[in-house]
Design a protein around this motif. Structure first.
Motif, PDB file in Angstrom:
ATOM      1  N   TYR A  18      -0.145  -0.923  -5.683  1.00  0.00           N
ATOM      2  CA  TYR A  18       1.286  -0.602  -5.639  1.00  0.00           C
ATOM      3  C   TYR A  18       1.508   0.743  -4.961  1.00  0.00           C
TER       4      TYR A  18
ATOM      5  N   LYS B 160      -0.251   4.145  -2.756  1.00  0.00           N
ATOM      6  CA  LYS B 160      -1.222   4.409  -1.706  1.00  0.00           C
ATOM      7  C   LYS B 160      -1.956   5.708  -2.029  1.00  0.00           C
TER       8      LYS B 160
ATOM      9  N   PHE C  74      -4.113  -1.453  -1.265  1.00  0.00           N
ATOM     10  CA  PHE C  74      -2.723  -1.252  -0.854  1.00  0.00           C
ATOM     11  C   PHE C  74      -2.301  -2.339   0.135  1.00  0.00           C
ATOM     12  N   ASN C  75      -1.253  -3.060  -0.247  1.00  0.00           N
ATOM     13  CA  ASN C  75      -0.699  -4.105   0.608  1.00  0.00           C
ATOM     14  C   ASN C  75      -1.648  -5.281   0.826  1.00  0.00           C
ATOM     15  N   SER C  76      -2.648  -5.436  -0.049  1.00  0.00           N
ATOM     16  CA  SER C  76      -3.586  -6.542   0.136  1.00  0.00           C
ATOM     17  C   SER C  76      -3.128  -7.771  -0.639  1.00  0.00           C
ATOM     18  N   LEU C  77      -3.008  -8.876   0.064  1.00  0.00           N
ATOM     19  CA  LEU C  77      -2.582 -10.122  -0.572  1.00  0.00           C
ATOM     20  C   LEU C  77      -3.705 -10.679  -1.445  1.00  0.00           C
TER      21      LEU C  77
ATOM     22  N   SER D 219      -3.696  -8.803  -4.673  1.00  0.00           N
ATOM     23  CA  SER D 219      -2.543  -9.217  -5.474  1.00  0.00           C
ATOM     24  C   SER D 219      -2.757 -10.597  -6.090  1.00  0.00           C
ATOM     25  N   ALA D 220      -3.395 -11.487  -5.339  1.00  0.00           N
ATOM     26  CA  ALA D 220      -3.568 -12.855  -5.822  1.00  0.00           C
ATOM     27  C   ALA D 220      -4.578 -12.950  -6.959  1.00  0.00           C
TER      28      ALA D 220
ATOM     29  N   PHE E 139       2.593 -19.372  -9.534  1.00  0.00           N
ATOM     30  CA  PHE E 139       1.906 -18.359  -8.745  1.00  0.00           C
ATOM     31  C   PHE E 139       0.401 -18.316  -9.012  1.00  0.00           C
TER      32      PHE E 139
ATOM     33  N   THR F 203       2.135 -10.965  -4.395  1.00  0.00           N
ATOM     34  CA  THR F 203       2.801 -10.686  -3.127  1.00  0.00           C
ATOM     35  C   THR F 203       2.171  -9.462  -2.477  1.00  0.00           C
ATOM     36  N   ASN F 204       2.419  -9.296  -1.184  1.00  0.00           N
ATOM     37  CA  ASN F 204       2.282  -7.964  -0.607  1.00  0.00           C
ATOM     38  C   ASN F 204       3.626  -7.665   0.051  1.00  0.00           C
ATOM     39  N   ARG F 205       3.731  -6.534   0.732  1.00  0.00           N
ATOM     40  CA  ARG F 205       5.041  -6.182   1.246  1.00  0.00           C
ATOM     41  C   ARG F 205       5.526  -7.187   2.300  1.00  0.00           C
TER      42      ARG F 205
ATOM     43  N   THR G 289       4.780 -10.498   2.716  1.00  0.00           N
ATOM     44  CA  THR G 289       5.243 -11.795   2.190  1.00  0.00           C
ATOM     45  C   THR G 289       6.581 -11.628   1.464  1.00  0.00           C
TER      46      THR G 289
ATOM     47  N   ASN H 126       7.565  -1.676   4.795  1.00  0.00           N
ATOM     48  CA  ASN H 126       6.144  -1.997   4.690  1.00  0.00           C
ATOM     49  C   ASN H 126       5.323  -0.807   4.218  1.00  0.00           C
ATOM     50  N   ARG H 127       5.835   0.376   4.442  1.00  0.00           N
ATOM     51  CA  ARG H 127       5.074   1.561   4.053  1.00  0.00           C
ATOM     52  C   ARG H 127       5.451   2.051   2.667  1.00  0.00           C
ATOM     53  N   GLN H 128       6.492   1.445   2.120  1.00  0.00           N
ATOM     54  CA  GLN H 128       6.979   1.901   0.819  1.00  0.00           C
ATOM     55  C   GLN H 128       6.006   1.548  -0.293  1.00  0.00           C
TER      56      GLN H 128
END
Lengths: 300, 128, 247
Positions: free
Chosen positions: A52, A54, A68-71, A74-75, A102, C96-98, C100, C241-243
């Protein structure tokens, strides 16, 4: 295999470091307690692991990926805390249906049974639940999703003691059935220590200890005695905590690696060491001042 | 069943001692299977890894042995080993305490020995 | 335990359905807004009357423009809401990611644009019916009959306009998420621009009007509008996307 790997990870806001060069790893299928005082950096650490937030510096890997930002992360991960928000108009039963859609490992039977056991009503709204009930509902999602990495950040906020114990028991029993990596943060180590395999103690943004619960149980001993005599004895020992116990009396917590010679010397002084429980140890090791709150009231 | 979480003994040692007690009273017999780590975890409400440590401790001491894929079983010598261990452990500790206390009170070794002999006689007298 | 490697499109679908089920109240709002717009429209947007030799003829022009305007505003506000903290946090409750989450937002906004546009178009018929039943001696003079393909083009155009407004809302919302200061700055700048352009004969507004609204070629108009909406969304993606998901 390590599920979480942190190498010198820092997270700072402006000049303030919430986490300062944290290094540790979490083995697969263990339950680790993330212990620390308010503001120690527990939540920051867990949010970094969840992807969530960074990190500012260092390397962090969850399932061998930067979270960070990894699907993928998250999955395979679920993050449970008392801040979870769901769409306002969604009643509890649809939240469970959505969660089931989900998460591929979702255990609908478990979810239903827990839901009924804690007497939730399917058409209630999450927003209308009391604090403790919200937490309870969130933990149902956390357990039933059966994610490879399950993160509980202070999951028992607002729960009464009976519900807390029920939750801990449910967590343990479900872990026995479906082992997975679980991180659970709390300031009440004594409530959860029986569940844990490992403890990660965080203090002011740093890792203070990362040990198995059994090692922690034997990590330190407490000794009480005459101030002069005891400080003389302890001058070559690793002192973790010290406190003046009033008239000439001193209480020390020292590493439990005292040589036989030194121990005999101590016993010869008529001082019997006491054991220090993991919860006590964590408390002592995260004191802001060596003497605790009494230091504030001490005349200079 | 409950463990004393506040006890000074680590949980895995308490688990080991519980199994020892069960062996001593004959609930687990020689060549019989004892509880698995998961069963112990469930019964005592503890982490399975902690339970495993308790079991391994007993294996190391020759009280239990492992049958691959089947679990841990009670060895033939189990009872004997446990009795010896407890003798050495508890009794020795008490004697050490007495010696230290004697030293503090400036009681000589000879005096202490006399006290022990006397105590022995007293107890034997009671039993007679 | 095996680690699932999810397909991007699957997660977007799941997120979309999650929003679709969770954000039903938006549609209640739409119904209320369109009802209000219809009430406003009942008076007609223009009228004239003339009498000659004892016959009094009054003409009223009825139009569903109000309904369409309200629908656009609705899409604009929904888009801003989707970028807000509470809604973004709700995305991150489940997988999810940012990226999707954003794709699901665009899909959701497009869907509501279709629904908004179609209901707005249908409300024109409702408006006619209401005026028909509420007055005597009335004769309808409809616009010249349209070719079916013109109906389709009109429908697509309406959808795209609503969608464009949602794209504007989404971008503004994303900018505000970057720094809450923009929540104050943007409206001020907007009003200042209006005043400024009001003084300078509204060059920009005129240009916008010409560039989009008065484009004769449907294809060209479609490309222009579609491109603008896409550009707004891409810019928003970049910002969001950077948030960090702040909880």
């Amino acid at each position: 295999m390590n599920i979480v790997q942190c190498n010198a990870v820092s997270k700072s806001y402006g000049n303030v470091a919430a986490l300062d060069e944290v290094t540790f790893s979490i083995k697969q299928d263990t339950i680790t307690g993330i212990i620390g005082r308010n503001g120690a950096g527990k939540t920051t650490l867990l949010k970094l692991i969840a992807g969530y937030w960074k990190h500012s510096k260092g390397d962090i890997h969850v399932f061998s990926e930067n979270p960070f930002n990894s699907l993928t992360v998250s999955a395979n991960m679920i993050y449970i805390d008392d801040q979870m928000t769901f769409p306002d108009a969604m009643p509890l039963h649809s939240i469970l249906t959505e969660a089931a859609r989900f998460y591929p490992n979702w255990d609908a039977k478990l979810a239903k049974r827990l839901f009924d056991y804690f007497s939730f009503h399917p058409n209630q709204f999450h927003d209308h639940l009391s604090k403790g009930k919200k937490s309870t509902f969130n933990t149902i999602i956390g357990l039933a999703s059966r994610c490879a990495l399950t993160i509980f950040d202070e999951p028992t906020t607002g729960m009464d003691e009976a519900v807390r114990n029920d939750f801990y028991r449910a967590l343990l029993r479900d872990y026995i059935v479906a082992p997975r990596t679980i991180l659970i943060s709390s300031h009440h180590l004594n409530e959860i220590e029986h569940l844990l395999e490992d403890v990660l103690l965080i203090d002011r943004g740093r890792v203070k200890l990362h040990l198995s619960i059994d090692a922690l149980q034997q990590y330190a001993i407490g000794v009480t005695g005459n101030q002069a005599v005891l400080s003389q004895w302890a001058n070559d020992q690793e002192i973790l905590f010290s406190k003046d116990d009033g008239e000439n009396s001193l209480f020390l917590v020292v590493r439990n690696n005292v040589s036989k010679e030194k121990m005999d010397q101590l016993l010869g002084l008529g001082i019997k060491p006491t054991s220090i429980s993991p919860a006590e140890l964590c408390l002592y090791m995260t004191q802001l001042k060596k003497g605790g709150i009494d230091d504030v009231f001490r005349d200079a | 069943m409950n463990l004393d979480i506040n006890s000074t003994k680590p949980i895995y040692i308490q688990i080991a001692e519980w199994i020892e007690n069960e062996i001593l009273v004959g609930h687990f017999k020689t060549e019989e299977k004892v509880f698995s780590q998961y069963k112990l975890a469930e019964v005592f409400n503890i982490n399975p890894a902690t339970a495993a440590k308790g079991l391994n401790l007993l294996s190391d001491e020759g009280i239990l042995y492992t049958k691959r894929g089947l679990g841990k079983f009670v060895t033939a010598d189990a009872k004997h080993i446990i009795q010896q261990k407890r003798k050495n452990g508890t009794l020795k500790g008490l004697i050490l305490d007495s010696v230290r206390e004697a030293k503090r009170l400036k009681v000589s070794e000879q005096e202490l020995m006399e006290m022990i002999t006397k105590a022995h006689k007293e107890i034997e007298g009671d039993e007679a | 335990m095996s680690f699932a490697t999810p397909k991007l499109i699957d997660i977007v679908k799941k997120q979309f359905l999650f929003k679709w089920k969770g954000y039903r109240p938006f549609f209640t709002n739409l119904v209320i807004l369109q009802a209000i717009a219809i009430i406003f429209s009942l008076g007609g947007i223009g009228s004239s009357s003339h009498g000659r030799e004892g016959v009094n003829v009054s003409e009223s022009i009825y139009s569903a423009d109000f309904v369409l305007a309200f629908t656009m505003l609705w899409a604009f506000i929904v888009a801003i809401l989707l970028t807000s903290k509470a809604y973004r946090e709700a995305d991150f409750v489940f997988i999810t990611n940012r990226f999707t989450a954003q794709l699901a937002n665009v899909a959701f906004l497009f869907t509501i644009s279709v629904i908004g546009a179609i209901t707005a178009i249908l409300s024109r018929n409702l408006l006619w019916m209401i005026t028909y039943f509420s007055s005597d001696n009335i004769t309808f003079v409809k616009e010249a009959a349209l070719h079916p393909s013109e109906y389709v083009m009109g429908g697509i155009a309406t959808i795209l306009y609503v969608f464009l407004f949602s794209a504007v809302g989404y971008l503004l919302g994303s900018i505000v998420q970057m720094n809450k200061m923009f929540a104050f700055i943007l409206p001020v700048v907007f009003i200042a621009l209006l005043i400024l352009f009001g003084m300078q004969e509204q060059y920009l507004l005129l240009w916008l009007h010409e560039f989009y609204y008065q484009e004769d070629s449907f294809i060209w108009w479609f490309v222009k509008t579609g491109f603008t909406a896409t550009a707004f969304f891409i810019a928003s993606f970049y910002l969001l996307n950077r948030q960090e998901v702040s909880k």
